[in-house]
Motif scaffolding. Sequence first.
Motif, PDB file in Angstrom:
ATOM      1  N   ILE A  69       0.708  -1.252  -0.587  1.00  0.00           N
ATOM      2  CA  ILE A  69       0.112  -0.485   0.050  1.00  0.00           C
ATOM      3  C   ILE A  69       1.008   1.365  -0.443  1.00  0.00           C
ATOM      4  CG2 ILE A  69      -1.904   1.526   1.264  1.00  0.00           C
ATOM      5  CD1 ILE A  69      -2.648  -1.319   2.442  1.00  0.00           C
ATOM      6  N   LEU A  70       1.829   0.722   0.602  1.00  0.00           N
ATOM      7  CA  LEU A  70       2.863   2.649   0.713  1.00  0.00           C
ATOM      8  C   LEU A  70       3.563   2.474  -0.361  1.00  0.00           C
ATOM      9  CD1 LEU A  70       3.883   1.966   4.401  1.00  0.00           C
ATOM     10  CD2 LEU A  70       3.231   4.360   3.713  1.00  0.00           C
ATOM     11  N   LEU A  71       3.640   1.675  -1.459  1.00  0.00           N
ATOM     12  CA  LEU A  71       4.581   2.342  -2.709  1.00  0.00           C
ATOM     13  C   LEU A  71       3.447   2.509  -3.758  1.00  0.00           C
ATOM     14  CD1 LEU A  71       6.822  -1.617  -2.693  1.00  0.00           C
ATOM     15  CD2 LEU A  71       7.097   0.787  -2.547  1.00  0.00           C
ATOM     16  N   ILE A  72       1.998   1.547  -3.051  1.00  0.00           N
ATOM     17  CA  ILE A  72       0.835   2.333  -4.491  1.00  0.00           C
ATOM     18  C   ILE A  72       0.259   3.726  -4.262  1.00  0.00           C
ATOM     19  CG2 ILE A  72      -1.044   1.665  -5.158  1.00  0.00           C
ATOM     20  CD1 ILE A  72      -0.837  -1.059  -4.376  1.00  0.00           C
ATOM     21  N   THR A  73       0.901   4.064  -2.801  1.00  0.00           N
ATOM     22  CA  THR A  73       0.581   5.023  -2.956  1.00  0.00           C
ATOM     23  C   THR A  73       1.997   6.175  -2.731  1.00  0.00           C
ATOM     24  OG1 THR A  73      -0.618   4.281  -0.671  1.00  0.00           O
ATOM     25  CG2 THR A  73       0.018   7.136  -0.068  1.00  0.00           C
ATOM     26  N   PHE A  74       2.785   6.096  -2.880  1.00  0.00           N
ATOM     27  CA  PHE A  74       3.826   6.665  -3.810  1.00  0.00           C
ATOM     28  C   PHE A  74       4.033   6.966  -4.785  1.00  0.00           C
ATOM     29  CE2 PHE A  74       6.909   4.969   0.073  1.00  0.00           C
ATOM     30  CZ  PHE A  74       6.445   5.743   1.167  1.00  0.00           C
ATOM     31  N   ILE A  75       3.443   5.811  -5.752  1.00  0.00           N
ATOM     32  CA  ILE A  75       2.989   6.279  -6.739  1.00  0.00           C
ATOM     33  C   ILE A  75       2.425   7.404  -7.637  1.00  0.00           C
ATOM     34  CG2 ILE A  75       1.770   5.177  -8.793  1.00  0.00           C
ATOM     35  CD1 ILE A  75       2.794   2.390  -7.806  1.00  0.00           C
ATOM     36  N   ARG A  76       1.161   7.086  -6.113  1.00  0.00           N
ATOM     37  CA  ARG A  76      -0.024   8.715  -6.868  1.00  0.00           C
ATOM     38  C   ARG A  76       0.768   9.518  -6.015  1.00  0.00           C
ATOM     39  NH1 ARG A  76      -4.284  11.051  -6.409  1.00  0.00           N
ATOM     40  NH2 ARG A  76      -6.397  10.665  -5.103  1.00  0.00           N
ATOM     41  N   GLU A  79       5.478  14.190  -3.477  1.00  0.00           N
ATOM     42  CA  GLU A  79       6.687  13.936  -2.895  1.00  0.00           C
ATOM     43  C   GLU A  79       7.203  12.741  -1.664  1.00  0.00           C
ATOM     44  OE1 GLU A  79       2.893  16.151  -1.373  1.00  0.00           O
ATOM     45  OE2 GLU A  79       3.497  15.719  -2.993  1.00  0.00           O
ATOM     46  N   ALA A  80       6.107  12.191  -2.061  1.00  0.00           N
ATOM     47  CA  ALA A  80       6.742  10.891  -1.398  1.00  0.00           C
ATOM     48  C   ALA A  80       7.722   9.808  -1.408  1.00  0.00           C
ATOM     49  CB  ALA A  80       5.243   9.960  -0.718  1.00  0.00           C
ATOM     50  N   THR A  81       7.941  10.085  -3.108  1.00  0.00           N
ATOM     51  CA  THR A  81       8.883   8.782  -3.568  1.00  0.00           C
ATOM     52  C   THR A  81      10.051   9.371  -3.283  1.00  0.00           C
ATOM     53  OG1 THR A  81       8.664  10.363  -5.908  1.00  0.00           O
ATOM     54  CG2 THR A  81       7.408   8.915  -5.553  1.00  0.00           C
ATOM     55  N   LEU A 104       3.736  17.547   6.961  1.00  0.00           N
ATOM     56  CA  LEU A 104       2.498  16.812   8.136  1.00  0.00           C
ATOM     57  C   LEU A 104       1.744  16.785   7.020  1.00  0.00           C
ATOM     58  CD1 LEU A 104       1.286  16.342  10.778  1.00  0.00           C
ATOM     59  CD2 LEU A 104       0.471  18.936  11.193  1.00  0.00           C
ATOM     60  N   THR A 105       0.892  17.398   6.075  1.00  0.00           N
ATOM     61  CA  THR A 105       0.402  16.663   5.327  1.00  0.00           C
ATOM     62  C   THR A 105       0.582  15.561   3.840  1.00  0.00           C
ATOM     63  OG1 THR A 105       1.353  18.189   3.963  1.00  0.00           O
ATOM     64  CG2 THR A 105      -0.568  19.241   5.073  1.00  0.00           C
ATOM     65  N   LEU A 106       1.578  15.551   4.312  1.00  0.00           N
ATOM     66  CA  LEU A 106       2.427  14.273   3.500  1.00  0.00           C
ATOM     67  C   LEU A 106       2.375  12.867   4.548  1.00  0.00           C
ATOM     68  CD1 LEU A 106       3.427  12.257   1.158  1.00  0.00           C
ATOM     69  CD2 LEU A 106       5.504  13.314   2.561  1.00  0.00           C
ATOM     70  N   PHE A 107       2.558  12.651   5.402  1.00  0.00           N
ATOM     71  CA  PHE A 107       2.157  11.830   6.860  1.00  0.00           C
ATOM     72  C   PHE A 107       0.675  11.543   7.329  1.00  0.00           C
ATOM     73  CE2 PHE A 107       2.315  10.322  10.831  1.00  0.00           C
ATOM     74  CZ  PHE A 107       2.567  10.001  11.200  1.00  0.00           C
ATOM     75  N   ARG A 108      -0.142  12.784   7.488  1.00  0.00           N
ATOM     76  CA  ARG A 108      -1.219  12.197   7.465  1.00  0.00           C
ATOM     77  C   ARG A 108      -2.173  11.273   6.068  1.00  0.00           C
ATOM     78  NH1 ARG A 108      -3.622  18.552   9.510  1.00  0.00           N
ATOM     79  NH2 ARG A 108      -2.838  18.078  11.492  1.00  0.00           N
ATOM     80  N   ARG A 109      -1.785  11.947   4.516  1.00  0.00           N
ATOM     81  CA  ARG A 109      -1.855  11.523   3.469  1.00  0.00           C
ATOM     82  C   ARG A 109      -1.737  10.086   3.457  1.00  0.00           C
ATOM     83  NH1 ARG A 109       0.033  14.049  -1.182  1.00  0.00           N
ATOM     84  NH2 ARG A 109      -1.415  16.333  -0.324  1.00  0.00           N
ATOM     85  N   VAL A 110      -0.695   9.810   2.952  1.00  0.00           N
ATOM     86  CA  VAL A 110      -0.311   8.508   3.489  1.00  0.00           C
ATOM     87  C   VAL A 110      -0.683   7.721   4.368  1.00  0.00           C
ATOM     88  CG1 VAL A 110       1.940   6.675   3.208  1.00  0.00           C
ATOM     89  CG2 VAL A 110       2.034   9.012   2.729  1.00  0.00           C
ATOM     90  N   VAL A 117      -7.582   1.785   2.496  1.00  0.00           N
ATOM     91  CA  VAL A 117      -7.139   0.563   1.709  1.00  0.00           C
ATOM     92  C   VAL A 117      -6.749  -0.377   2.048  1.00  0.00           C
ATOM     93  CG1 VAL A 117      -5.579   0.573  -0.027  1.00  0.00           C
ATOM     94  CG2 VAL A 117      -6.371   2.522  -0.189  1.00  0.00           C
ATOM     95  N   GLY A 118      -5.748  -0.405   3.278  1.00  0.00           N
ATOM     96  CA  GLY A 118      -5.524  -1.893   4.276  1.00  0.00           C
ATOM     97  C   GLY A 118      -6.540  -2.412   4.777  1.00  0.00           C
ATOM     98  N   LEU A 119      -8.407  -2.113   5.249  1.00  0.00           N
ATOM     99  CA  LEU A 119      -9.313  -2.650   5.597  1.00  0.00           C
ATOM    100  C   LEU A 119     -10.055  -3.110   4.441  1.00  0.00           C
ATOM    101  CD1 LEU A 119     -11.072   0.180   8.225  1.00  0.00           C
ATOM    102  CD2 LEU A 119     -10.109  -2.096   8.386  1.00  0.00           C
ATOM    103  N   CYS A 120      -9.862  -2.289   3.266  1.00  0.00           N
ATOM    104  CA  CYS A 120     -10.399  -2.308   2.234  1.00  0.00           C
ATOM    105  C   CYS A 120     -10.103  -4.420   1.095  1.00  0.00           C
ATOM    106  CB  CYS A 120     -10.721  -1.653   0.747  1.00  0.00           C
ATOM    107  SG  CYS A 120     -11.511  -0.171   1.742  1.00  0.00           S
ATOM    108  N   ALA A 121      -8.877  -3.642   1.193  1.00  0.00           N
ATOM    109  CA  ALA A 121      -7.920  -5.142   1.129  1.00  0.00           C
ATOM    110  C   ALA A 121      -7.981  -5.891   2.231  1.00  0.00           C
ATOM    111  CB  ALA A 121      -6.600  -4.347   0.917  1.00  0.00           C
ATOM    112  N   ILE A 122      -7.872  -6.080   3.060  1.00  0.00           N
ATOM    113  CA  ILE A 122      -9.087  -7.078   3.990  1.00  0.00           C
ATOM    114  C   ILE A 122     -10.290  -8.198   3.715  1.00  0.00           C
ATOM    115  CG2 ILE A 122      -8.959  -7.457   6.906  1.00  0.00           C
ATOM    116  CD1 ILE A 122      -6.643  -5.618   7.179  1.00  0.00           C
ATOM    117  N   ALA A 123     -11.430  -6.797   3.809  1.00  0.00           N
ATOM    118  CA  ALA A 123     -12.139  -6.516   3.376  1.00  0.00           C
ATOM    119  C   ALA A 123     -13.006  -7.574   2.648  1.00  0.00           C
ATOM    120  CB  ALA A 123     -12.995  -5.654   3.311  1.00  0.00           C
ATOM    121  N   LEU A 124     -11.494  -7.341   0.973  1.00  0.00           N
ATOM    122  CA  LEU A 124     -11.455  -8.570  -0.254  1.00  0.00           C
ATOM    123  C   LEU A 124     -11.213  -9.591   0.019  1.00  0.00           C
ATOM    124  CD1 LEU A 124      -9.773  -5.980  -2.662  1.00  0.00           C
ATOM    125  CD2 LEU A 124     -12.763  -6.226  -2.802  1.00  0.00           C
ATOM    126  N   LEU A 125     -10.480  -9.735   1.547  1.00  0.00           N
ATOM    127  CA  LEU A 125     -10.392 -12.019   1.245  1.00  0.00           C
ATOM    128  C   LEU A 125     -11.061 -11.950   2.560  1.00  0.00           C
ATOM    129  CD1 LEU A 125      -6.575 -10.290   2.665  1.00  0.00           C
ATOM    130  CD2 LEU A 125      -7.472 -11.845  -0.076  1.00  0.00           C
TER     131      LEU A 125
END
Length: 176
Positions: A69-76, A79-81, A104-110, A117-125
């Motif tokens: 999820i972090l790697l996908i977020t860094f693509i989106r 400035e996180a990359t 702080l804004t980057l920390f919050r967003r990530v 996204v983690g909760l949604c991925a777990i719910a898909l399983l």
Amino acid sequence: MRQQLSDQQHATVYQYRLTKRLVIKRELIQSHFIIIAIFLGFQLMAYGIQGLVAWFAGFAAIQLFHIVILLITFIRVEEATDRKWIWRINPPWIGFKPANDISLTLFRRVHRHLFWVGLCAIALLYPWIPVSYMISLVSWHAWLIVPRLLLAFYFRKQPKDGVLRLQSFEASYYLI
């Protein structure tokens, strides 16, 4: 002496002003670990050895989910990359955390992305994994991400252009 002056003219000086600091008490960290121990006890009582396996497998799976999820977020988030993230087992920042200061804004967003996204991925399983594994995944995900979400909540009234520094038992917010 003239060489020293020319070197000083090209030097960059960063001035940060500490505006808010959160010191994390050992009692809070101990209670955080007691929660995960209670969770292990529940898994053992309810599911036996399968609960123990689910407990360990859930931790490993959540760490894998978080890095993906972090790697996908860094693509989106552009400035996180350029930020460096490391995996640590220093309480309360267990798992992946910024290696250096982070806005702080980057920390919050990530971390908002990581949580939802983690909760949604777990719910898909949900249809394909046993209940003990599902409970384990949700519990580990919440246990790992809650300290960071509480940190983002604690600094919510601070100006958004500041920098957050995470250390072992404290978090500091600096204005540039």
